[in-house]
Motif scaffolding. Sequence first.
Motif, PDB file in Angstrom:
ATOM      1  N   GLY A 172       0.801  -1.208   0.000  1.00 38.26           N
ATOM      2  CA  GLY A 172       0.000   0.000   0.000  1.00 38.26           C
ATOM      3  C   GLY A 172       0.835   1.258   0.000  1.00 38.26           C
ATOM      4  N   LEU A 173       0.236   2.330   0.496  1.00 35.56           N
ATOM      5  CA  LEU A 173       0.889   3.625   0.459  1.00 35.56           C
ATOM      6  C   LEU A 173       0.565   4.419   1.717  1.00 35.56           C
ATOM      7  N   THR A 174       1.380   5.417   1.953  1.00 38.29           N
ATOM      8  CA  THR A 174       1.140   6.371   3.025  1.00 38.29           C
ATOM      9  C   THR A 174       0.953   7.725   2.376  1.00 38.29           C
ATOM     10  N   LEU A 175      -0.156   8.372   2.722  1.00 43.20           N
ATOM     11  CA  LEU A 175      -0.443   9.705   2.213  1.00 43.20           C
ATOM     12  C   LEU A 175      -0.097  10.749   3.264  1.00 43.20           C
ATOM     13  N   ASP A 176       0.448  11.841   2.798  1.00 44.42           N
ATOM     14  CA  ASP A 176       0.628  13.022   3.632  1.00 44.42           C
ATOM     15  C   ASP A 176      -0.639  13.847   3.429  1.00 44.42           C
ATOM     16  N   VAL A 177      -1.501  13.838   4.432  1.00 43.71           N
ATOM     17  CA  VAL A 177      -2.767  14.568   4.377  1.00 43.71           C
ATOM     18  C   VAL A 177      -2.655  15.762   5.318  1.00 43.71           C
ATOM     19  N   ASP A 178      -2.428  16.917   4.739  1.00 41.24           N
ATOM     20  CA  ASP A 178      -2.278  18.142   5.537  1.00 41.24           C
ATOM     21  C   ASP A 178      -1.272  17.971   6.673  1.00 41.24           C
ATOM     22  N   GLY A 179      -0.127  17.365   6.367  1.00 43.91           N
ATOM     23  CA  GLY A 179       0.940  17.191   7.348  1.00 43.91           C
ATOM     24  C   GLY A 179       0.813  15.966   8.233  1.00 43.91           C
ATOM     25  N   GLU A 180      -0.256  15.219   8.086  1.00 43.21           N
ATOM     26  CA  GLU A 180      -0.459  13.999   8.887  1.00 43.21           C
ATOM     27  C   GLU A 180      -0.337  12.771   7.984  1.00 43.21           C
ATOM     28  N   GLU A 181       0.400  11.782   8.444  1.00 39.71           N
ATOM     29  CA  GLU A 181       0.613  10.550   7.675  1.00 39.71           C
ATOM     30  C   GLU A 181      -0.554   9.581   7.882  1.00 39.71           C
ATOM     31  N   LYS A 182      -1.130   9.085   6.771  1.00 38.21           N
ATOM     32  CA  LYS A 182      -2.226   8.123   6.811  1.00 38.21           C
ATOM     33  C   LYS A 182      -1.849   6.938   5.933  1.00 38.21           C
ATOM     34  N   ARG A 183      -1.904   5.741   6.505  1.00 42.43           N
ATOM     35  CA  ARG A 183      -1.533   4.516   5.792  1.00 42.43           C
ATOM     36  C   ARG A 183      -2.784   3.858   5.197  1.00 42.43           C
ATOM     37  N   PHE A 184      -2.686   3.425   3.915  1.00 44.11           N
ATOM     38  CA  PHE A 184      -3.771   2.735   3.230  1.00 44.11           C
ATOM     39  C   PHE A 184      -3.206   1.533   2.483  1.00 44.11           C
ATOM     40  N   ASN A 185      -3.819   0.377   2.674  1.00 45.94           N
ATOM     41  CA  ASN A 185      -3.457  -0.798   1.894  1.00 45.94           C
ATOM     42  C   ASN A 185      -4.177  -0.728   0.555  1.00 45.94           C
ATOM     43  N   PHE A 186      -3.547  -1.265  -0.486  1.00 44.48           N
ATOM     44  CA  PHE A 186      -4.161  -1.222  -1.811  1.00 44.48           C
ATOM     45  C   PHE A 186      -5.537  -1.888  -1.823  1.00 44.48           C
ATOM     46  N   ASP A 187      -5.709  -2.951  -1.029  1.00 49.99           N
ATOM     47  CA  ASP A 187      -7.009  -3.646  -1.040  1.00 49.99           C
ATOM     48  C   ASP A 187      -8.115  -2.849  -0.339  1.00 49.99           C
ATOM     49  N   GLU A 188      -7.776  -1.735   0.295  1.00 49.47           N
ATOM     50  CA  GLU A 188      -8.769  -0.831   0.896  1.00 49.47           C
ATOM     51  C   GLU A 188      -9.261   0.212  -0.111  1.00 49.47           C
ATOM     52  N   ILE A 189      -8.495   0.422  -1.164  1.00 49.41           N
ATOM     53  CA  ILE A 189      -8.753   1.523  -2.098  1.00 49.41           C
ATOM     54  C   ILE A 189      -9.687   1.065  -3.212  1.00 49.41           C
TER      55      ILE A 189
END
Length: 158
Positions: A132-149
């Motif tokens: 998966g990937l980690t997004l920088d959302v307004d300075g906060e790191e959020k982890r998402f697995n590909f199977d969640e997207i």
Amino acid sequence: MVQAKNQALLDIVQPIIEDQNLLLWDLIIKKVAGKKTVEILVDLPNHDNISMTQITTFTQAVNEALDEAEVDPVPGEYMLDIASPGWDRSLSEPWHFEWAKEADEQIAIALFAAKDGQKKWTGSISSLDDAGLTLDVDGEEKRFNFDEIAKAVVSIQF
């Protein structure tokens, strides 16, 4: 995703892609308004934008190759739709996400199920791996697995 869905079609298109130094973003066979449509999305490598002249040249080469093919790679009637993936391109393959990360593109993702109370997130990819990937959302790191997207696209910022 390039659906190996139709390897015979890919075998015809790939040499043209290589010869014209293009990037095959996606190749999809789908029904549109009840008609079979072959959609081929191409762009230039290294985050350059393809021109209409280049798309026209590619389209002519693909048409000629399909006309000359001994076996029709897409049996029956179909419409051929060749285009750029556009600015708000869909991200479905792992390398698409790598492409977006390299370009420091903002992406928007929609999740199958809410995470932290929401199903839609926008940010830039700060890290990426096979799961998966980690997004920088307004300075906060959020982890998402590909199977969640459920869906991911490049987010156009004006």
